[in-house]
Scaffold this motif. Structure first.
Motif, PDB file in Angstrom:
ATOM      1  N   UNK A  88       0.817  -1.202   0.000  1.00 37.72           N
ATOM      2  CA  UNK A  88       0.000   0.000   0.000  1.00 37.72           C
ATOM      3  C   UNK A  88       0.852   1.253   0.000  1.00 37.72           C
ATOM      4  N   UNK A  89       0.208   2.386  -0.165  1.00 29.35           N
ATOM      5  CA  UNK A  89       0.927   3.643  -0.301  1.00 29.35           C
ATOM      6  C   UNK A  89       0.871   4.512   0.934  1.00 29.35           C
ATOM      7  N   UNK A  90       0.323   3.972   2.035  1.00 21.80           N
ATOM      8  CA  UNK A  90       0.099   4.816   3.205  1.00 21.80           C
ATOM      9  C   UNK A  90       0.881   4.353   4.427  1.00 21.80           C
ATOM     10  N   UNK A  91       2.045   3.773   4.198  1.00 24.55           N
ATOM     11  CA  UNK A  91       2.837   3.240   5.310  1.00 24.55           C
ATOM     12  C   UNK A  91       3.133   4.322   6.340  1.00 24.55           C
ATOM     13  N   UNK A  92       3.357   5.547   5.870  1.00 22.64           N
ATOM     14  CA  UNK A  92       3.666   6.647   6.776  1.00 22.64           C
ATOM     15  C   UNK A  92       2.499   6.981   7.698  1.00 22.64           C
ATOM     16  N   UNK A  93       1.320   6.507   7.377  1.00 25.97           N
ATOM     17  CA  UNK A  93       0.148   6.806   8.189  1.00 25.97           C
ATOM     18  C   UNK A  93       0.064   5.922   9.430  1.00 25.97           C
ATOM     19  N   UNK A  94       1.011   5.008   9.576  1.00 23.20           N
ATOM     20  CA  UNK A  94       0.900   4.017  10.631  1.00 23.20           C
ATOM     21  C   UNK A  94       2.093   4.024  11.571  1.00 23.20           C
ATOM     22  N   UNK A  95       1.782   3.901  12.848  1.00 26.02           N
ATOM     23  CA  UNK A  95       2.786   3.468  13.801  1.00 26.02           C
ATOM     24  C   UNK A  95       2.876   1.951  13.650  1.00 26.02           C
ATOM     25  N   UNK A  96       4.037   1.406  13.935  1.00 26.26           N
ATOM     26  CA  UNK A  96       4.249  -0.022  13.736  1.00 26.26           C
ATOM     27  C   UNK A  96       4.693  -0.682  15.036  1.00 26.26           C
ATOM     28  N   UNK A  97       4.387  -1.952  15.149  1.00 24.67           N
ATOM     29  CA  UNK A  97       4.761  -2.650  16.369  1.00 24.67           C
ATOM     30  C   UNK A  97       5.079  -4.106  16.120  1.00 24.67           C
ATOM     31  N   UNK A  98       5.716  -4.699  17.085  1.00 24.23           N
ATOM     32  CA  UNK A  98       5.985  -6.134  17.099  1.00 24.23           C
ATOM     33  C   UNK A  98       5.422  -6.719  18.395  1.00 24.23           C
ATOM     34  N   UNK A  99       4.780  -7.846  18.249  1.00 23.79           N
ATOM     35  CA  UNK A  99       4.256  -8.595  19.378  1.00 23.79           C
ATOM     36  C   UNK A  99       4.768 -10.024  19.277  1.00 23.79           C
ATOM     37  N   UNK A 100       4.649 -10.770  20.345  1.00 21.96           N
ATOM     38  CA  UNK A 100       5.032 -12.172  20.290  1.00 21.96           C
ATOM     39  C   UNK A 100       4.100 -12.992  21.163  1.00 21.96           C
ATOM     40  N   UNK A 101       4.039 -14.265  20.826  1.00 22.00           N
ATOM     41  CA  UNK A 101       3.187 -15.171  21.590  1.00 22.00           C
ATOM     42  C   UNK A 101       3.919 -16.488  21.782  1.00 22.00           C
ATOM     43  N   UNK A 102       4.213 -16.793  23.019  1.00 19.69           N
ATOM     44  CA  UNK A 102       4.831 -18.072  23.344  1.00 19.69           C
ATOM     45  C   UNK A 102       3.739 -19.133  23.465  1.00 19.69           C
ATOM     46  N   UNK A 103       4.127 -20.362  23.308  1.00 21.08           N
ATOM     47  CA  UNK A 103       3.169 -21.467  23.387  1.00 21.08           C
ATOM     48  C   UNK A 103       2.460 -21.471  24.732  1.00 21.08           C
ATOM     49  N   UNK A 104       1.139 -21.465  24.697  1.00 16.38           N
ATOM     50  CA  UNK A 104       0.351 -21.509  25.918  1.00 16.38           C
ATOM     51  C   UNK A 104       0.215 -20.189  26.639  1.00 16.38           C
ATOM     52  N   UNK A 105       0.722 -19.134  26.027  1.00 18.37           N
ATOM     53  CA  UNK A 105       0.653 -17.820  26.676  1.00 18.37           C
ATOM     54  C   UNK A 105      -0.072 -16.826  25.782  1.00 18.37           C
ATOM     55  N   UNK A 106      -0.447 -15.712  26.362  1.00 18.19           N
ATOM     56  CA  UNK A 106      -1.111 -14.674  25.605  1.00 18.19           C
ATOM     57  C   UNK A 106      -0.096 -13.874  24.791  1.00 18.19           C
ATOM     58  N   UNK A 107      -0.598 -13.259  23.739  1.00 15.12           N
ATOM     59  CA  UNK A 107       0.244 -12.397  22.936  1.00 15.12           C
ATOM     60  C   UNK A 107       0.691 -11.205  23.774  1.00 15.12           C
ATOM     61  N   UNK A 108       1.964 -10.843  23.650  1.00 13.78           N
ATOM     62  CA  UNK A 108       2.490  -9.734  24.434  1.00 13.78           C
ATOM     63  C   UNK A 108       3.215  -8.719  23.550  1.00 13.78           C
ATOM     64  N   UNK A 109       3.207  -7.505  23.999  1.00 10.41           N
ATOM     65  CA  UNK A 109       3.887  -6.413  23.309  1.00 10.41           C
ATOM     66  C   UNK A 109       5.395  -6.599  23.396  1.00 10.41           C
ATOM     67  N   UNK A 110       6.089  -6.275  22.318  1.00  8.12           N
ATOM     68  CA  UNK A 110       7.553  -6.328  22.295  1.00  8.12           C
ATOM     69  C   UNK A 110       8.133  -4.937  22.053  1.00  8.12           C
ATOM     70  N   UNK A 111       7.723  -4.300  20.970  1.00  7.02           N
ATOM     71  CA  UNK A 111       8.303  -3.006  20.622  1.00  7.02           C
ATOM     72  C   UNK A 111       7.360  -2.269  19.673  1.00  7.02           C
ATOM     73  N   UNK A 112       7.485  -0.943  19.666  1.00  9.58           N
ATOM     74  CA  UNK A 112       6.684  -0.132  18.755  1.00  9.58           C
ATOM     75  C   UNK A 112       7.485   1.088  18.343  1.00  9.58           C
TER      76      UNK A 112
END
Length: 126
Positions: free
Chosen positions: A25-49
């Motif tokens: 898409x052409x609107x990448x600048x319109x977004x903040x970006x983040x990384x999350x992770x999910x370990x087996x058996x655990x909830x998804x958690x924030x990593x970085x933004x």
């Protein structure tokens, strides 16, 4: 925006790995970006933004000083450089996009992110 993360991998404890995520898409600048992770058996958690212009970043406490998030708006990509990896960093990593509401907008909650990549597995062996 559609997101496609690079392939993760298997790395020994103490090693490094770099994840990348390409946005379409052409609107990448319109977004903040983040990384999350999910370990087996655990909830998804924030990593970085990172804010739309890279001026602001946020990290989960356990990765501070080891991980670095960056973005290249000209290439529609966001990256996560992971150093000094630990077995507890193992999980499926997701990149995500949050429509920005201000120049310094750097969300850390999953609910703020409306677009998600497919996830990529990172395994850190001890």
């Amino acid at each position: 925006v559609q997101l496609q993360a690079s392939v993760g991998g298997l790395v020994q404890a103490g090693g490094s790995l770099r994840l990348s995520c390409a946005a379409s898409g052409r609107t990448f600048r319109a977004y903040a970006m983040g990384w999350f992770r999910q370990a087996s058996g655990k909830e998804r958690e924030f990593v970085a933004a990172i804010s739309w212009n890279g001026g602001n970043t946020a990290y989960e406490d356990s990765v501070k000083g080891r991980f670095a998030i960056s973005r290249a708006n000209a290439k529609n990509t966001v990256s996560l450089q992971m150093n000094s990896l630990k077995p507890e960093d193992t999980g499926v990593y997701y990149c995500a996009a949050a429509f920005r509401t201000g120049d310094s907008y750097t969300p850390t909650h999953a609910a703020a992110f409306g677009s998600w990549g497919q996830g990529t597995l990172v395994t850190v062996s001890s």
